[in-house]
Structure formats: C-alpha cells, structure tokens
Design a protein around this motif. Structure first.
Motif, PDB file in Angstrom:
ATOM      1  N   LYS A 101       0.829  -1.189   0.000  1.00 12.97           N
ATOM      2  CA  LYS A 101       0.000   0.000   0.000  1.00 12.97           C
ATOM      3  C   LYS A 101       0.870   1.247   0.000  1.00 12.97           C
ATOM      4  O   LYS A 101       1.973   1.254   0.537  1.00 12.97           O
ATOM      5  CB  LYS A 101      -0.903   0.010   1.240  1.00 12.97           C
ATOM      6  N   GLN A 102       0.346   2.308  -0.606  1.00 14.02           N
ATOM      7  CA  GLN A 102       1.087   3.563  -0.630  1.00 14.02           C
ATOM      8  C   GLN A 102       1.233   4.100   0.794  1.00 14.02           C
ATOM      9  O   GLN A 102       0.263   4.197   1.538  1.00 14.02           O
ATOM     10  CB  GLN A 102       0.371   4.597  -1.496  1.00 14.02           C
ATOM     11  N   LYS A 103       2.443   4.390   1.170  1.00 12.64           N
ATOM     12  CA  LYS A 103       2.715   4.885   2.525  1.00 12.64           C
ATOM     13  C   LYS A 103       2.189   6.310   2.699  1.00 12.64           C
ATOM     14  O   LYS A 103       2.152   7.108   1.758  1.00 12.64           O
ATOM     15  CB  LYS A 103       4.228   4.881   2.778  1.00 12.64           C
ATOM     16  N   ILE A 104       1.826   6.614   3.920  1.00 17.24           N
ATOM     17  CA  ILE A 104       1.418   7.967   4.277  1.00 17.24           C
ATOM     18  C   ILE A 104       2.644   8.868   4.300  1.00 17.24           C
ATOM     19  O   ILE A 104       3.666   8.544   4.913  1.00 17.24           O
ATOM     20  CB  ILE A 104       0.732   7.956   5.657  1.00 17.24           C
TER      21      ILE A 104
ATOM     22  N   ASP B 262      13.731   4.999  15.868  1.00 19.04           N
ATOM     23  CA  ASP B 262      13.094   3.682  15.804  1.00 19.04           C
ATOM     24  C   ASP B 262      12.710   3.396  14.355  1.00 19.04           C
ATOM     25  O   ASP B 262      11.747   3.973  13.829  1.00 19.04           O
ATOM     26  CB  ASP B 262      11.857   3.658  16.705  1.00 19.04           C
ATOM     27  N   GLN B 263      13.449   2.552  13.700  1.00 15.73           N
ATOM     28  CA  GLN B 263      13.262   2.286  12.279  1.00 15.73           C
ATOM     29  C   GLN B 263      11.912   1.648  11.975  1.00 15.73           C
ATOM     30  O   GLN B 263      11.460   1.671  10.816  1.00 15.73           O
ATOM     31  CB  GLN B 263      14.388   1.374  11.773  1.00 15.73           C
ATOM     32  N   ARG B 264      11.226   1.091  12.973  1.00 13.12           N
ATOM     33  CA  ARG B 264       9.932   0.474  12.719  1.00 13.12           C
ATOM     34  C   ARG B 264       8.889   1.480  12.268  1.00 13.12           C
ATOM     35  O   ARG B 264       7.900   1.117  11.613  1.00 13.12           O
ATOM     36  CB  ARG B 264       9.441  -0.244  13.981  1.00 13.12           C
ATOM     37  N   ILE B 265       9.100   2.747  12.587  1.00 12.18           N
ATOM     38  CA  ILE B 265       8.173   3.790  12.155  1.00 12.18           C
ATOM     39  C   ILE B 265       8.087   3.847  10.633  1.00 12.18           C
ATOM     40  O   ILE B 265       7.047   4.194  10.056  1.00 12.18           O
ATOM     41  CB  ILE B 265       8.590   5.144  12.759  1.00 12.18           C
ATOM     42  N   LEU B 266       9.169   3.480   9.962  1.00 13.57           N
ATOM     43  CA  LEU B 266       9.192   3.524   8.497  1.00 13.57           C
ATOM     44  C   LEU B 266       8.269   2.491   7.873  1.00 13.57           C
ATOM     45  O   LEU B 266       8.014   2.532   6.666  1.00 13.57           O
ATOM     46  CB  LEU B 266      10.625   3.328   7.999  1.00 13.57           C
TER      47      LEU B 266
ATOM     48  N   TYR C  97       5.184   2.398   8.690  1.00  9.70           N
ATOM     49  CA  TYR C  97       3.869   3.015   8.744  1.00  9.70           C
ATOM     50  C   TYR C  97       3.755   4.285   7.903  1.00  9.70           C
ATOM     51  O   TYR C  97       2.667   4.642   7.473  1.00  9.70           O
ATOM     52  CB  TYR C  97       3.504   3.348  10.198  1.00  9.70           C
ATOM     53  N   CYS C  98       4.852   4.981   7.711  1.00 11.33           N
ATOM     54  CA  CYS C  98       4.773   6.257   7.002  1.00 11.33           C
ATOM     55  C   CYS C  98       6.129   6.620   6.409  1.00 11.33           C
ATOM     56  O   CYS C  98       7.148   5.979   6.706  1.00 11.33           O
ATOM     57  CB  CYS C  98       4.306   7.369   7.942  1.00 11.33           C
ATOM     58  N   ILE C  99       6.122   7.642   5.568  1.00 13.22           N
ATOM     59  CA  ILE C  99       7.353   8.242   5.057  1.00 13.22           C
ATOM     60  C   ILE C  99       7.519   9.582   5.768  1.00 13.22           C
ATOM     61  O   ILE C  99       6.837  10.552   5.444  1.00 13.22           O
ATOM     62  CB  ILE C  99       7.288   8.459   3.535  1.00 13.22           C
ATOM     63  N   PRO C 100       8.388   9.667   6.780  1.00 11.50           N
ATOM     64  CA  PRO C 100       8.575  10.936   7.492  1.00 11.50           C
ATOM     65  C   PRO C 100       9.371  11.923   6.643  1.00 11.50           C
ATOM     66  O   PRO C 100      10.358  11.539   6.003  1.00 11.50           O
ATOM     67  CB  PRO C 100       9.362  10.536   8.745  1.00 11.50           C
ATOM     68  N   VAL C 101       8.947  13.176   6.673  1.00 13.72           N
ATOM     69  CA  VAL C 101       9.634  14.227   5.906  1.00 13.72           C
ATOM     70  C   VAL C 101       9.922  15.385   6.856  1.00 13.72           C
ATOM     71  O   VAL C 101       9.018  16.131   7.232  1.00 13.72           O
ATOM     72  CB  VAL C 101       8.787  14.717   4.723  1.00 13.72           C
ATOM     73  N   ILE C 102      11.169  15.514   7.261  1.00 11.55           N
ATOM     74  CA  ILE C 102      11.564  16.598   8.167  1.00 11.55           C
ATOM     75  C   ILE C 102      11.838  17.860   7.343  1.00 11.55           C
ATOM     76  O   ILE C 102      12.582  17.828   6.358  1.00 11.55           O
ATOM     77  CB  ILE C 102      12.838  16.237   8.953  1.00 11.55           C
ATOM     78  N   TYR C 103      11.255  18.968   7.765  1.00  8.52           N
ATOM     79  CA  TYR C 103      11.520  20.259   7.139  1.00  8.52           C
ATOM     80  C   TYR C 103      12.443  21.036   8.067  1.00  8.52           C
ATOM     81  O   TYR C 103      12.021  21.524   9.115  1.00  8.52           O
ATOM     82  CB  TYR C 103      10.207  21.013   6.893  1.00  8.52           C
ATOM     83  N   GLY C 104      13.711  21.069   7.704  1.00  6.92           N
ATOM     84  CA  GLY C 104      14.678  21.702   8.594  1.00  6.92           C
ATOM     85  C   GLY C 104      15.998  21.945   7.924  1.00  6.92           C
ATOM     86  O   GLY C 104      16.083  22.623   6.905  1.00  6.92           O
TER      87      GLY C 104
ATOM     88  N   PHE D 273       1.783   8.750  15.248  1.00  9.62           N
ATOM     89  CA  PHE D 273       0.892   7.621  15.004  1.00  9.62           C
ATOM     90  C   PHE D 273      -0.564   8.064  14.907  1.00  9.62           C
ATOM     91  O   PHE D 273      -1.341   7.508  14.124  1.00  9.62           O
ATOM     92  CB  PHE D 273       1.058   6.558  16.088  1.00  9.62           C
ATOM     93  N   ALA D 274      -0.950   9.063  15.717  1.00 13.30           N
ATOM     94  CA  ALA D 274      -2.328   9.568  15.649  1.00 13.30           C
ATOM     95  C   ALA D 274      -2.613  10.154  14.276  1.00 13.30           C
ATOM     96  O   ALA D 274      -3.694   9.952  13.707  1.00 13.30           O
ATOM     97  CB  ALA D 274      -2.562  10.621  16.732  1.00 13.30           C
ATOM     98  N   ALA D 275      -1.647  10.888  13.726  1.00 13.79           N
ATOM     99  CA  ALA D 275      -1.824  11.455  12.386  1.00 13.79           C
ATOM    100  C   ALA D 275      -2.035  10.343  11.363  1.00 13.79           C
ATOM    101  O   ALA D 275      -2.925  10.424  10.506  1.00 13.79           O
ATOM    102  CB  ALA D 275      -0.620  12.311  12.007  1.00 13.79           C
TER     103      ALA D 275
END
Length: 339
Positions: free
Chosen positions: A3-6, A29-33, A35-42, A322-324
């Motif tokens: 499935k397409q990741k969030i 924690d690599q397990r977060i990957l 569930y989603c693709i995190p994108v840090i703006y910094g 996770f709530a998001a």
C-alpha cells in the motif's frame, strides 16, 4: 503490492527548544518507516549536529531536493535554509523563531499542494515566531487561516480521553464575551463530525462543561449556562445527537465521568487542558479538528528548561505521529469504504 505509505511532514518547532531532540529520538526507531514516510523540514546540518550530541546512532536521514522526490523506507529531510544556525538551547532567539517559521511554512506549502498527507508540528514559541506571515496566537489559528477553514477546534486526545476547547489562545477575561449559542453549535458540530470521521465513532457521546463554578448553580454564580450553553445542547439533542451537560468541571473530572463519554467540550483553554495534561501528559496529542488537512502535535511546549540536556521524553511526539497516521487512514476509509 505494498500500500502507498502515508507521507507525513514534520515541522521542527523552535530549534532552541526540545523539538529537534524529540524528532530524532522518535525517528531513531526504524519500525516507524513501516507506517509512514517521514519528511523533516529543517536543515541537514542541524540534524547532523543533534544526532551527534544525542549519540543517536540509529537515526539516519536522506536529504531530498523536494517532496516530489521522497524515498520510501527512509527518513527524508528537506533543507529549508542554507545559512549556519547557531543553537542556544533553552533560549528563544530571533534566529530560532525564523527557523521554526521557515520549517512550518515549507511543510504547509507542500501539504496544501497535495505532496503530503498530513503534518506533525513540534512546539513553537508563540512570541518569537511572529512575523509578517505569522500574526497568530498559535499553530491552531494559523493553520485554520492558511487552509481556509471556516472554523477549527483544538482537540486533545489520548487512549481514553478526548477534550476539546470552545475558545483557544485568548485572555481569560475575554472568554465569557466570546461565548454564544452559535459558537457552541459550530464547535460541537465540528467535534461530533470529527469523532465520526476521524475516530470512527458512529454515534458519539459528548459531555459539555459549564463555564462557572458549579455550572452556574442555576444562575446564582453566572448566567452563561442557562443563556448560552444549555440552549445549544438542547438544539443538538433535538437533532438526535448524544450531547449532555452542562457539568461542573471539577466534579466531572474528579468523579471520572469522562470515562462514560467519547469526548468532553470545555469552555476555555485551561479548563480543558489542565485535567487533560494531569491525566495524560506523557502520551497526549493535540489534534486540530475541522481542517481539510490532518495536523497533530505533542501536547507540551518548547520545554526550554531541559533543552540541550538530552532529557526530553519523545512519547507524546511519537503518539502524535501515530495519531496522524490513524486519522489519515480513517478519513481515507470514510471516503472509500470498499478500498
């Protein structure tokens, strides 16, 4: 087929607060990957420095040019500035305020363009972020304006407690004058719809708190309950909604009556947030209901007193992430139940 990741944007908050630290700790924690693709703006330089100071050997990120080039199973980072940023942990500075605004604006631009599915915001300093583009008392009011929402609602969420506020960041002596039957109807309508759409509760039960001590004691201690709050509740009951109250705030939480409902509507900021943070500070999440986009944040502030000391607890930020993801999935399911 996977499935397409969030795609989840992350604004870093005040760089002299604990925002960058809790982001690094969460994304270590690599397990977060999964569930989603995190994108840090910094800034790559900033997060390399934070990683080194925290000795976070499991935190890794990949610089990408834009949100059009995100890489799955990686923590993506988009540079929002090139100049060197001098950190002064524990001290709000014009530079840290500017950096927090650059991060937030860049993430919001990509979210509005449909390049992200949601946003998690680290804590800002509401004073030193002020600029031409940000003349608001907080994230909630800014996002409501930026995403052209008619109204929004601050909703604090944990496993077994949801508390919303009718009024948000305003002086206490202005609260009574702000209240009206129409305002309560709008806020309660947002809350009921959010519970249904974002949390999957088809027939939500909502308790409404009074404004005055003892919920006004039948007008002896104030008339807002009889003139404003009760008429709004009656209107929604007549429409078939399960809305109850007004309840005296102290007894309501003291008797743990919140466990009998799906959400609580408080009249002002501290009336709702004090009991919420007392009961759920470590894992609480701040969610902005009523927006066309999904935004969450931890339920705490910049915590300057522990910034730079490696003491920050990332639990609330992780729960916000996770709530998001959960709310984004719930919205997608509501739009396409057969998917």
């Amino acid at each position: 087929m996977e499935k397409q990741k969030i795609r989840l944007g992350i604004s870093i908050g005040d760089t002299n607060g604990i925002g960058p630290e809790i982001i690094v700790k969460t994304l270590s924690d690599q397990r977060i990957l999964n569930y989603c693709i995190p994108v840090i703006y910094g800034s790559a330089a900033l997060f390399s420095s934070i990683k080194k100071s925290l000795q976070a050997e499991h935190f890794h990120f990949l610089q990408v040019d834009s949100a059009d080039a995100l890489v799955n199973r990686k923590v993506n980072l988009i540079n929002c500035w090139q100049e060197e940023l001098v950190l002064e942990p524990g001290k709000p500075t014009p530079e840290s305020g500017k950096a927090s605004l650059q991060s937030l604006m860049a993430a919001c631009q990509d979210l509005k363009a449909g390049k992200l599915d949601g946003l998690v915001t680290a804590p800002i300093n509401k004073d030193n972020i002020q600029a031409e583009e940000f003349r608001f008392p907080g994230h909630t009011e800014f996002l409501t304006s930026y995403f052209d929402a008619a109204e929004s609602l601050m909703l604090l969420v944990s496993d077994d407690l949801r508390v919303a506020t009718v009024t948000g960041h305003m002086p206490i002596n202005e609260v009574s004058g702000k209240l009206s039957v129409e305002l309560l109807l709008r806020k309660l309508t947002i809350l009921l719809e959010s519970l249904r759409l974002d949390f999957g509760i088809q027939k939500p039960r909502v308790a409404v708190l009074g404004l005055n001590p003892h919920a006004g004691e039948n007008g002896l201690l104030g008339s807002e309950e009889t003139d404003i709050i009760r008429p709004a509740i009656i209107q929604l009951k007549d429409r078939g909604h399960l809305v109850f109250g007004p309840y005296p705030a102290d007894g309501f939480f003291g008797m743990r009556q919140f466990k009998k409902v799906d959400a609580v509507l408080s009249m002002y900021h501290d009336q709702g947030l004090i009991p919420f943070k007392t009961l759920a500070f470590e894992n609480g999440v701040n969610y902005t209901a009523g927006l066309p986009i999904v935004r969450t944040s931890p339920d705490h502030g910049t915590a300057y007193d522990i910034a730079g000391k490696r003491l920050a607890d990332e639990t609330s930020f992780r729960e916000a992430l996770f709530a998001a993801c959960d709310i984004i999935r719930k919205r997608k399911e509501a739009e396409n139940p057969t998917a």
